[in-house]
Motif scaffolding. Structure first.
Motif, short mmCIF file in Angstrom:
data_model
loop_
_atom_site.label_atom_id
_atom_site.label_comp_id
_atom_site.label_asym_id
_atom_site.label_seq_id
_atom_site.Cartn_x
_atom_site.Cartn_y
_atom_site.Cartn_z
N PHE A 13 0.76 -1.18 0.10
CA PHE A 13 0.15 0.07 -0.05
C PHE A 13 0.84 1.35 0.13
O PHE A 13 1.67 1.53 0.95
CB PHE A 13 -0.96 -0.11 1.27
CG PHE A 13 -1.39 1.13 1.40
CD1 PHE A 13 -2.25 1.86 0.70
CD2 PHE A 13 -1.41 1.85 2.85
CE1 PHE A 13 -2.79 3.03 0.89
CE2 PHE A 13 -2.06 3.01 3.26
CZ PHE A 13 -2.88 3.69 2.10
N TYR A 14 1.09 2.05 -1.06
CA TYR A 14 1.83 3.23 -1.37
C TYR A 14 0.87 4.37 -1.03
O TYR A 14 -0.19 4.39 -1.50
CB TYR A 14 2.38 3.09 -2.91
CG TYR A 14 3.36 2.07 -2.88
CD1 TYR A 14 4.52 2.43 -2.70
CD2 TYR A 14 2.94 1.05 -3.39
CE1 TYR A 14 5.58 1.64 -3.08
CE2 TYR A 14 3.82 0.08 -3.61
CZ TYR A 14 5.14 0.26 -3.37
OH TYR A 14 6.09 -0.96 -3.75
N PHE A 15 1.39 5.16 -0.01
CA PHE A 15 0.70 6.31 0.69
C PHE A 15 1.33 7.47 0.93
O PHE A 15 2.72 7.58 0.80
CB PHE A 15 -0.01 5.98 2.03
CG PHE A 15 0.91 5.65 2.82
CD1 PHE A 15 1.61 4.51 2.99
CD2 PHE A 15 1.48 6.59 3.86
CE1 PHE A 15 2.54 4.33 4.15
CE2 PHE A 15 2.25 6.47 4.90
CZ PHE A 15 2.75 5.31 5.07
N ASP A 16 0.68 8.75 0.56
CA ASP A 16 1.38 9.92 0.88
C ASP A 16 0.35 10.62 2.01
O ASP A 16 -0.97 10.65 1.69
CB ASP A 16 1.59 10.87 -0.16
CG ASP A 16 2.19 12.20 0.30
OD1 ASP A 16 1.89 12.54 1.26
OD2 ASP A 16 2.86 12.93 -0.67
N SER A 19 -2.66 13.08 1.15
CA SER A 19 -3.42 12.64 0.18
C SER A 19 -4.83 12.29 0.97
O SER A 19 -4.70 11.16 1.33
CB SER A 19 -3.14 11.52 -0.71
OG SER A 19 -4.21 11.07 -1.33
N ALA A 22 -5.66 8.81 0.00
CA ALA A 22 -4.78 7.86 0.37
C ALA A 22 -5.49 7.20 2.08
O ALA A 22 -5.42 6.13 2.17
CB ALA A 22 -3.37 8.09 0.57
N TYR A 23 -5.80 8.20 2.66
CA TYR A 23 -6.27 8.10 3.93
C TYR A 23 -7.61 7.32 3.55
O TYR A 23 -7.78 6.19 4.51
CB TYR A 23 -6.82 9.68 4.68
CG TYR A 23 -7.98 9.25 5.60
CD1 TYR A 23 -7.80 8.27 6.75
CD2 TYR A 23 -9.16 9.89 5.46
CE1 TYR A 23 -8.86 8.36 7.80
CE2 TYR A 23 -10.16 9.86 6.45
CZ TYR A 23 -10.09 9.00 7.40
OH TYR A 23 -11.02 8.89 8.36
N SER A 26 -6.43 3.94 2.91
CA SER A 26 -5.89 3.13 4.04
C SER A 26 -6.86 2.43 4.78
O SER A 26 -6.75 1.15 5.13
CB SER A 26 -4.99 4.09 4.97
OG SER A 26 -5.81 4.94 5.73
N TRP A 42 2.65 -1.29 4.36
CA TRP A 42 2.45 0.20 4.09
C TRP A 42 4.00 0.60 3.79
O TRP A 42 4.80 0.50 4.31
CB TRP A 42 2.11 1.00 5.44
CG TRP A 42 0.63 0.82 5.85
CD1 TRP A 42 0.05 -0.21 6.27
CD2 TRP A 42 -0.03 1.82 6.38
NE1 TRP A 42 -0.89 -0.19 6.92
CE2 TRP A 42 -1.31 1.13 7.06
CE3 TRP A 42 -0.08 3.06 6.34
CZ2 TRP A 42 -2.37 1.80 7.31
CZ3 TRP A 42 -1.19 3.88 6.79
CH2 TRP A 42 -2.46 3.15 7.36
N PHE A 121 -3.15 9.83 9.81
CA PHE A 121 -4.01 9.99 8.79
C PHE A 121 -5.55 10.42 9.43
O PHE A 121 -6.27 11.18 9.18
CB PHE A 121 -4.37 8.61 8.02
CG PHE A 121 -3.75 8.54 6.88
CD1 PHE A 121 -3.85 9.52 5.95
CD2 PHE A 121 -3.06 7.14 6.41
CE1 PHE A 121 -3.01 9.46 4.58
CE2 PHE A 121 -2.64 7.21 5.15
CZ PHE A 121 -2.31 8.28 4.31
N ALA A 179 -1.34 8.15 -5.31
CA ALA A 179 -1.77 7.78 -3.79
C ALA A 179 -3.38 7.70 -3.80
O ALA A 179 -3.73 8.88 -3.94
CB ALA A 179 -0.90 8.12 -2.75
N PRO A 180 -3.91 6.71 -3.02
CA PRO A 180 -3.39 5.29 -3.13
C PRO A 180 -2.88 4.58 -4.21
O PRO A 180 -3.64 4.63 -5.31
CB PRO A 180 -4.42 4.74 -2.04
CG PRO A 180 -5.69 5.26 -2.60
CD PRO A 180 -5.30 6.78 -3.09
#
Lengths: 207, 207
Positions: A13-16, A19, A22-23, A26, A42, A121, A179-180
């Motif tokens: 799971f690629y996140f920033d 974003s 992305a939250y 997640s 993560w 997040f 992201a995500p």
């Protein structure tokens, strides 16, 4: 338990942290993973690198039309997915301090790192608290029982900064740009709206 | 039949023939509309105007990373939605000739215009035939019983060109920036991946 078997049932799971999608992603991917017996790995990435430097685009906040759509779409997506959502401001969040702490924690204990990431997040996107500053991050870490002084030191540590750059470079090498992003084996899915397709993929093994 | 009632059960569908996602969206939204008793109002827009001129971004074909992802994602989406898909080339399609004929037909008989639009999408994105040229469009129109000479004249007609520009300006005024975009009342949904959310919206009346 067979270690090799568990490893193959992993969703990267690629996140920033900056974003909000992305939250939402997640929360959505952890639900899916729990239902289908997968682990979530993560992995931080930085949209400022992929979108602006590598792709040569602009951020959403600087993009006419899309900026207005996204503001409305986010609230609607959060309600659709039944995920709490409240944003502090329309200003972009600065995610570097949080990303560095994640990387530092992940080297020690990835369950602590994941708990920290979930908390960042949630604070940023469900409780409308700006988590851009090192002070806000250190305080949140303290509330999770992570030493606040060590957290402050980690954010300024050149080795930690370099380690984050390695994560970001690895994401770009794999072709991750948004992201995500979710990776099941070598199959890449971009966007929170891909969750239903990911569920079908997990159920069927792909098509 | 009550005209006012029928009108309120309309989904506006903004499309550009050059977008394979708009093709997938056209099939998907007509399925949803048929199931839920809605009409689809097809409205042309031009990504070259919204994405490049208004938003100041680049086309997908000129965007590193995303370009590679989209190539793979399209095939996967088509299979997921069970829609035939085959692309002729990675070169962007030129959609102006087809869009102009659509506008011209739509003024006369919108069911003929919709049949034409479905045929262009199918030829371009399911039968791997490049529909960029006026000759290809005139030939397709002829096969649908539309006069090929009149079709050629319409593509060069200044009044038709102006009418298409009006459609495009209207789409921008409403905030439409991508294709496919769907409008239910004033609620805007962008992307083929929003079809499940649209279905929930139609079932529940929104949230």
């Amino acid at each position: 338990m067979f270690e090799t078997e568990r490893t193959s049932r992993t969703i990267a799971f690629y996140f920033d942290f900056m974003s909000p999608y992305a939250y939402l992603g997640s929360v959505g991917i952890e639900r899916l993973a729990a239902t289908h017996g997968y682990e979530v790995d993560w992995r931080p990435m930085l949209l400022g690198v992929s979108v602006i430097k590598v792709m040569g685009l602009k951020g959403v906040a600087d993009t006419p039309l899309k900026r207005d759509y996204v503001r409305r779409d986010l609230v609607r997506c959060a309600r659709y997915l039944d995920i709490p959502f409240a944003r502090a401001t329309d200003e972009p969040m600065t995610s570097l301090p949080a990303a560095r702490v994640f990387v530092w924690l992940n080297e020690q204990d990835n369950s602590v790192a994941r708990a920290f990431a979930r908390a960042v997040f949630r604070a940023q996107w469900a409780e409308a608290t700006d988590m851009s500053s090192p002070e806000a991050i250190a305080s949140l870490a303290g509330s999770l029982g992570i030493d606040a002084n060590e957290t402050v030191a980690a954010m300024a540590d050149e080795r930690v900064k370099r380690r984050l750059r390695e994560y970001v470079e690895a994401s770009i090498s794999l072709g991750v740009f948004g992201a995500p992003t979710f990776l099941i084996g070598s199959e890449m899915f971009w966007g929170v709206d891909r969750l239903p397709m990911i569920e079908r993929w997990l159920e069927t093994g792909g098509w």
